[in-house]
Write a protein that holds these residues in place. Structure first.
Motif, PDB file in Angstrom:
ATOM      1  N   TYR A   7      17.338   0.858  -9.213  1.00 13.99           N
ATOM      2  CA  TYR A   7      17.415   0.884 -10.667  1.00 13.99           C
ATOM      3  C   TYR A   7      16.050   0.781 -11.330  1.00 13.99           C
ATOM      4  CZ  TYR A   7      22.381   0.203  -9.961  1.00 13.99           C
ATOM      5  OH  TYR A   7      23.681   0.353  -9.576  1.00 13.99           O
ATOM      6  N   GLY A   8      15.024   0.515 -10.547  1.00 12.50           N
ATOM      7  CA  GLY A   8      13.694   0.417 -11.136  1.00 12.50           C
ATOM      8  C   GLY A   8      13.037  -0.904 -10.828  1.00 12.50           C
ATOM      9  N   ASP A   9      11.746  -0.970 -11.110  1.00 13.11           N
ATOM     10  CA  ASP A   9      10.971  -2.173 -10.817  1.00 13.11           C
ATOM     11  C   ASP A   9      11.396  -3.366 -11.649  1.00 13.11           C
ATOM     12  OD1 ASP A   9       7.969  -0.216 -10.406  1.00 13.11           O
ATOM     13  OD2 ASP A   9       9.451  -0.835  -8.933  1.00 13.11           O
ATOM     14  N   SER A  10      12.149  -3.126 -12.743  1.00 14.88           N
ATOM     15  CA  SER A  10      12.474  -4.216 -13.645  1.00 14.88           C
ATOM     16  C   SER A  10      13.544  -5.143 -13.085  1.00 14.88           C
ATOM     17  CB  SER A  10      12.941  -3.659 -14.993  1.00 14.88           C
ATOM     18  OG  SER A  10      14.051  -2.812 -14.819  1.00 14.88           O
ATOM     19  N   VAL A  11      14.339  -4.675 -12.136  1.00 16.77           N
ATOM     20  CA  VAL A  11      15.399  -5.509 -11.577  1.00 16.77           C
ATOM     21  C   VAL A  11      14.793  -6.506 -10.593  1.00 16.77           C
ATOM     22  CG1 VAL A  11      17.492  -5.538 -10.191  1.00 16.77           C
ATOM     23  CG2 VAL A  11      17.146  -3.733 -11.877  1.00 16.77           C
ATOM     24  N   ARG A  60       0.815  -1.218   0.000  1.00 14.95           N
ATOM     25  CA  ARG A  60       0.000   0.000   0.000  1.00 14.95           C
ATOM     26  C   ARG A  60       0.849   1.269   0.000  1.00 14.95           C
ATOM     27  NH1 ARG A  60      -2.659  -3.918   2.720  1.00 14.95           N
ATOM     28  NH2 ARG A  60      -4.868  -4.218   2.239  1.00 14.95           N
ATOM     29  N   PHE A  61       1.930   1.271   0.781  1.00 16.33           N
ATOM     30  CA  PHE A  61       2.743   2.475   0.870  1.00 16.33           C
ATOM     31  C   PHE A  61       3.439   2.755  -0.450  1.00 16.33           C
ATOM     32  CE2 PHE A  61       6.601   4.852   1.997  1.00 16.33           C
ATOM     33  CZ  PHE A  61       6.035   5.909   2.681  1.00 16.33           C
ATOM     34  N   GLY A  62       4.007   1.710  -1.052  1.00 10.84           N
ATOM     35  CA  GLY A  62       4.680   1.898  -2.336  1.00 10.84           C
ATOM     36  C   GLY A  62       3.733   2.368  -3.416  1.00 10.84           C
ATOM     37  N   GLY A  63       2.470   1.917  -3.356  1.00  9.04           N
ATOM     38  CA  GLY A  63       1.502   2.340  -4.361  1.00  9.04           C
ATOM     39  C   GLY A  63       0.988   3.742  -4.132  1.00  9.04           C
ATOM     40  N   ALA A  64       0.988   4.188  -2.860  1.00 15.91           N
ATOM     41  CA  ALA A  64       0.426   5.499  -2.534  1.00 15.91           C
ATOM     42  C   ALA A  64       1.422   6.634  -2.756  1.00 15.91           C
ATOM     43  CB  ALA A  64      -0.064   5.518  -1.092  1.00 15.91           C
ATOM     44  N   VAL A  65       2.718   6.369  -2.574  1.00 18.31           N
ATOM     45  CA  VAL A  65       3.740   7.409  -2.691  1.00 18.31           C
ATOM     46  C   VAL A  65       4.502   7.203  -3.993  1.00 18.31           C
ATOM     47  CG1 VAL A  65       5.719   8.501  -1.593  1.00 18.31           C
ATOM     48  CG2 VAL A  65       3.930   7.466  -0.186  1.00 18.31           C
ATOM     49  N   LYS A  66       4.539   8.229  -4.815  1.00 18.67           N
ATOM     50  CA  LYS A  66       5.128   8.145  -6.148  1.00 18.67           C
ATOM     51  C   LYS A  66       6.606   7.782  -6.093  1.00 18.67           C
ATOM     52  CE  LYS A  66       5.898  10.956 -10.294  1.00 18.67           C
ATOM     53  NZ  LYS A  66       5.784  12.312 -10.877  1.00 18.67           N
ATOM     54  N   ASN A  67       7.013   6.896  -7.034  1.00 23.46           N
ATOM     55  CA  ASN A  67       8.411   6.519  -7.211  1.00 23.46           C
ATOM     56  C   ASN A  67       9.045   6.004  -5.917  1.00 23.46           C
ATOM     57  OD1 ASN A  67      10.619   6.097  -8.824  1.00 23.46           O
ATOM     58  ND2 ASN A  67      11.442   8.155  -8.589  1.00 23.46           N
ATOM     59  N   THR A  68       8.269   5.235  -5.160  1.00 21.70           N
ATOM     60  CA  THR A  68       8.735   4.685  -3.888  1.00 21.70           C
ATOM     61  C   THR A  68       8.491   3.179  -3.875  1.00 21.70           C
ATOM     62  OG1 THR A  68       8.252   6.746  -2.721  1.00 21.70           O
ATOM     63  CG2 THR A  68       8.457   4.753  -1.378  1.00 21.70           C
ATOM     64  N   VAL A  69       9.484   2.447  -3.389  1.00 23.33           N
ATOM     65  CA  VAL A  69       9.389   0.994  -3.291  1.00 23.33           C
ATOM     66  C   VAL A  69       9.521   0.592  -1.830  1.00 23.33           C
ATOM     67  CG1 VAL A  69      10.385  -1.210  -3.992  1.00 23.33           C
ATOM     68  CG2 VAL A  69      10.396   0.716  -5.578  1.00 23.33           C
ATOM     69  N   ALA A  70       8.564  -0.172  -1.331  1.00 27.75           N
ATOM     70  CA  ALA A  70       8.618  -0.697   0.034  1.00 27.75           C
ATOM     71  C   ALA A  70       8.985  -2.173  -0.029  1.00 27.75           C
ATOM     72  CB  ALA A  70       7.276  -0.512   0.735  1.00 27.75           C
ATOM     73  N   LEU A  71       9.997  -2.561   0.735  1.00 26.76           N
ATOM     74  CA  LEU A  71      10.476  -3.938   0.723  1.00 26.76           C
ATOM     75  C   LEU A  71      10.482  -4.507   2.136  1.00 26.76           C
ATOM     76  CD1 LEU A  71      13.551  -3.610  -1.684  1.00 26.76           C
ATOM     77  CD2 LEU A  71      11.280  -4.427  -2.247  1.00 26.76           C
TER      78      LEU A  71
END
Length: 638
Positions: free
Chosen positions: A482-486, A107-118
């Motif tokens: 590097y992005g979601d593709s990695v 949810r956090f990664g989807g709500a905040v732009k250009n952010t990845v939660a792991l």
């Protein structure tokens, strides 16, 4: 100067992330509450001491110019606060956040732009699960048709790998070779691994493939023999359940229950033979007196009978009260669920997971998805994941996994593997040693923290699947920059390999129309999968919009690709000789390569050696040579 990466938090995970960032050649600025700037482990990294939630400290660290921010403290609130502040100060930089709360991760990664939660648990669980199932896994990633794993195969003297070419083994076992580390010499990577290379004892071959294929190969190499899940008969399982249920009953219940029923029986005998009543009447009168305290009005009884009935009333009241209190107390505290779980435990071939925290729960999910039979042990009686795991069909035993009797209940000695994934490193080591006592050849996967400690456990205790969770998870935090593709970063033979999905997004994409063969050679990429196509039939294929190409590359090569660094165009292909029968087939190829007419191409082919094309990249030149060789022509690269 290259833009730095901000790293907030130097805990167990933070130090490993710092090592991965340095391995990737990225400049790092660290913010931490405790670390001193002169700490030798920093190896030159800039450190600002303080709270990463402070606006002025982030600005001093250069957050506005940073290429990315990695936040890995041990507090979700601190991580979220820092991420939001960093996003405000730098709207374009990629933010990678560590999360513990499972509900917040997506949810956090989807709500905040250009952010990845792991989540560390979500990152390490697939690799630990694959290690338990197959015996070894360096990394894991997922393609459209299922998961893939990266493993290392050791060639021994009596191994079926010894004396065989790499290409033959790859075709037979369905894997792709990534790295060959010879017994003597330097390792070779990706395209440099020759398919004709014959393996020798002492060589190590790092490969990627489907978990099932890797599992079968590893089991044969190590002599493992698992015939699947083994079950005892239904009667035997129910007898185990009854025995376990009796063992779970409190001693007080075991004492007062026979006393109560013994009293009922003795009183029934007195009524039957002393007062000459029927068996049924004697039992009924006994129960009536004990349960209700009623007497036998209107009946002419001898004096001794009246005394007996009076005593029976007093004893019955005490017995009923005591039995009710003790039994009620036991039922409130009862752990009969564990006793009833016994019938769901196979005799062998299953996987035992010790610890049902975040990591343990993720492990169960991964193993169930791989169609493995799982049995879990957890020390906490009311764990938050118990009910969820039981709904998956997984029996859960409440107890300490470091107690041999608890492990014996789960048939750990005959299991396919045991995973020690509790929060206690000492407890995990103890579980591993106990399991080895039960079965010296048992496969044990141990969750640890420090990679040095994990190395020591592997070497000194011969527990080869001791895994450092922070070291395993750290590359994923770097790859997220590097992005979601990695999909994964895997350290192999002193270098870092990256598994990445390259997507052709639109007609203006630099990949659109590129020759697949030339592209992967130019950038030293090893193709693993191409959406909707078989790579074996992709000779001459040109990428188009919508294609997704999954490749493995060394990290520096991938970084050059990200920076759109064009490969040098200083290669030339010279055709030296060709059979006369191939001239007609070579004419169109020469026309396209030299941009000339058919007459000019025909004239060239009737002469001597000539330049087929000039100003080519290495990949384009190699592709052209391969096309010429298909027509039996001899060509060389200049």
């Amino acid at each position: 100067m290259e833009r730095p990466v901000l790293l907030c938090g130097l805990g167990r995970v933070g130090w490993r992330v710092l090592e991965s960032l340095r391995a990737a050649g990225l400049p790092v600025v660290v913010i931490d509450l405790k670390t001193e700037p002169d700490d030798p482990r920093l190896c030159g990294a800039t450190v600002l001491k303080g709270d990463c939630r402070r606006h002025e400290l982030l600005e001093r660290a250069g957050v506005k110019e940073a290429r990315g921010i990695v936040i890995v403290t041990s507090d979700d609130l601190v991580n979220i606060s820092t991420a939001l502040l960093a996003r405000k100060l730098n709207p374009t930089a990629r933010v990678v956040v560590r999360m513990f709360n499972q509900n917040l991760i997506t949810r956090f990664g989807g709500a905040v732009k250009n952010t990845v939660a792991l989540s560390v648990s979500a990152l390490i669980a697939p690799v630990m699960a694959l290690t338990a199932v197959t015996g070894d896994a360096l990394g894991a990633f997922r393609l459209g048709d299922g998961p893939r794993q990266i493993s290392e195969l050791l060639v021994t003297d009596d191994s079926e790998l010894a004396g065989r070419p790499v290409a033959d083994l790859a075709l037979q076992h369905g894997f792709a070779p990534l790295v060959l580390t010879p017994a003597a010499g330097s390792p070779v990577f990706l395209h440099a691994v020759s398919g004709q290379r014959v393996l020798s004892p002492g060589d190590r071959l790092t490969v990627t493939g489907r978990p099932a294929d890797i599992q079968r190969l590893v089991q044969r190499l190590r002599g493992d023999r698992f015939a699947g899940v083994q079950w005892a008969g239904a009667l035997r399982r129910w007898l185990r359940t009854a025995r376990r249920t009796l063992l779970e009953v409190d001693l007080a219940v075991k004492i007062i229950t026979p006393v109560l029923f013994g009293t009922l029986f003795a009183s029934t005998l007195v009524f039957r033979y002393g007062l000459d009543t029927a068996w049924g009447d004697g039992l009924y009168q006994t129960v009536s007196i004990i349960a209700t305290g009623g007497d036998l009005h209107g009946e002419n009884r001898p004096e001794w009978a009246k005394v007996f009935i009076s005593v029976l009333k007093l004893a019955g009241a005490a017995l009923i009260a005591g039995f009710t209190a003790i039994l009620t107390n036991y039922l409130i505290r009862a752990r009969l669920k564990g006793a009833l779980e016994v019938r769901h435990v196979p005799d062998g071939g299953h996987i035992v997971v010790c610890g049902l925290g975040n990591v343990g729960y993720r492990l169960v999910q991964e193993l169930i998805a791989m169609n493995e039979r799982v049995v879990a042990i957890d020390k906490v009686a009311d764990g938050q994941f118990h009910d969820t795991v039981r709904r998956m069909g997984v029996p859960v035993f409440v107890g300490d996994a470091t107690v041999p009797e608890v492990l014996a209940q789960t048939r750990a000695g005959a299991a396919k593997a045991v995973i020690a994934a509790t929060d206690s490193e000492l407890g995990n080591i103890e579980v591993a040693l106990l399991v080895r006592e039960m079965n010296a050849k048992q496969r044990v996967v141990v969750r640890l923290t420090e990679p040095e400690f994990a190395d020591a456990v592997r070497e000194a205790a011969d527990i080869r699947n001791a895994i450092s969770a922070p070291a395993l998870a750290a590359p994923a935090f770097v790859s997220a920059l590097y992005g979601d593709s990695v999909q994964a970063l895997v350290p192999v033979a002193g270098r870092t390999l990256v598994v990445v999905d390259l997507v052709v997004n639109d007609a203006d994409d630099h990949l659109n129309g590129a020759s697949l063969r030339a592209f992967v050679l130019d950038h030293d990429l090893l193709p693993i999968a191409l959406s909707g196509r078989d790579l074996a039939d992709a000779r001459g294929y040109r990428l188009k919009v919508g294609d997704k190409l999954t490749v493995v590359a060394e990290l520096p090569d991938y970084e050059r690709l990200l920076r759109f660094q064009q490969p040098p165009t200083n290669h030339r292909v010279v055709a030296e000789s060709w059979p006369a029968t191939a001239r007609d087939a070579l004419v169109p190829l020469v026309c396209v390569s030299r941009q000339c007419s058919r007459e000019e191409a025909t004239a060239l082919l009737h002469g001597g050696a000539f330049t087929v094309a000039d100003g080519l990249t290495f990949g384009a030149a190699r592709e052209l040579i391969e096309l010429l060789e298909r027509e039996k022509a001899k060509a060389r690269l200049v």
